[in-house]
Design an enzyme around this catalytic site. Sequence first.
Site, PDB file in Angstrom:
ATOM      1  N   GLY A  48       0.943  -1.274  -0.093  1.00  8.01           N
ATOM      2  CA  GLY A  48       0.305  -0.420   0.275  1.00  8.01           C
ATOM      3  C   GLY A  48       0.575   1.360   0.036  1.00  8.01           C
ATOM      4  O   GLY A  48       2.493   1.370   0.658  1.00  8.01           O
ATOM      5  N   ASP A 238      -1.184   4.300  -6.120  1.00  7.47           N
ATOM      6  CA  ASP A 238       0.316   4.832  -6.349  1.00  7.47           C
ATOM      7  C   ASP A 238       1.366   5.792  -6.579  1.00  7.47           C
ATOM      8  O   ASP A 238       2.306   5.429  -6.580  1.00  7.47           O
ATOM      9  CB  ASP A 238       0.990   3.317  -6.739  1.00  7.47           C
ATOM     10  CG  ASP A 238       0.771   2.270  -6.072  1.00  7.47           C
ATOM     11  OD1 ASP A 238      -0.617   1.956  -5.209  1.00  7.47           O
ATOM     12  OD2 ASP A 238       1.329   1.730  -4.456  1.00  7.47           O
TER      13      ASP A 238
END
Length: 354
Positions: A48, A238
């Site tokens: 993450g 991301d």
Amino acid sequence: LTPYASVEWADGLVRVLDQRRLPHEIVYRDLVDEGDVAAAIRDMMVRGAPLIGAVAAYGLALAARRSAAATPGELLADLDRAVGMLSAARPTAVNLTWALGRVLHRTGDPSIGGVEAIKWAALDEAQRIAREDVSVNLQLGHNALPLIPDDATVIHHCNTGGLATVGVGTALGIIRAAHENGKRLHVLVDETRPRLQGARLTAWELRELGIPHTVIVDGASGHFMRTKVVDLCVVGCDRVAANGDTANKIGTYNLALVASVHRVPFYVAAPTSTIDLAIPNGEAIPIEERPAREVTHVGEEWITPKGTLVANPAFDVTPAAYITAIITEAGIAYPPYDASLAALVKRGQAGVAR
Ligand code: MRU
């Protein structure tokens, strides 16, 4: 905030929840040096984008603490070596280099006198990054509330919750904020092949939070949008390029295309630390290629014929044209993104949610 800590500084060690063992086992691991931290990121013990950034910053604090340098110059050289190792762990999430850059900027301040003060500054900056992530997540969730209808069905991809961040999460933080504000939501959870972050991690988090959800295979999103049960999609990211092109978990682009055809709003949740204004568009975003084994095997079982060629890009890029809005802690960006993102990054850097 969350019933578990994805990362914490524990007496000179970095303690992380080993996400490879979830949902069946809750196992914490102690990371003792920057090599451990780089391996934990590479092997997806932690994952993450925002969490990767925070853990990498703590990795640099570990490197500083363990350094035997006698002078500031030697210590800064040790930190540069650690940055080389940590930044190579995973290429796509810009939060990794962003967080390392913040610690380096702080420790490189020439007004800091002496080795011990630099070591303290490295840890202090890592702690700040972790703390800020908590407030950034909360503000982001709050900002999204006007976009989330009551009694809605939402598709979510990958995992973007407390496990992917230090706080409550980004896209999942939005879902949580809406739920806590009394909105009735049902989440369709993409299982997210091949690492199954949706089926393993998001389903676990939603269960802990008491938010109604149904796990679906990635390929089912088109079916649910065609049959008109989906009100919106919300995903994390991301890296967002200056023009709004967005890299996120593989399969996000497919989801955005289907949403666009069915006129379902497609929202991206992005802390401003995930926006990379240095990159003009998605073409310049490095896409991580992960080991073939993630595709050839499910758990320990080999599912493809031996010798089958495999491609395993971990992320894809969704062109900005398919994104309805990008929700940050500093506000909501709408197209054209070149102008709106630059303005929000400026607000974010001024510390809107710190
Ligand atoms: O490969 P992962 O599990 O690190 O990928 C994570 C994602 O794609 C998330 O959507 C993204 O990092 C945002 S997390 C708040």
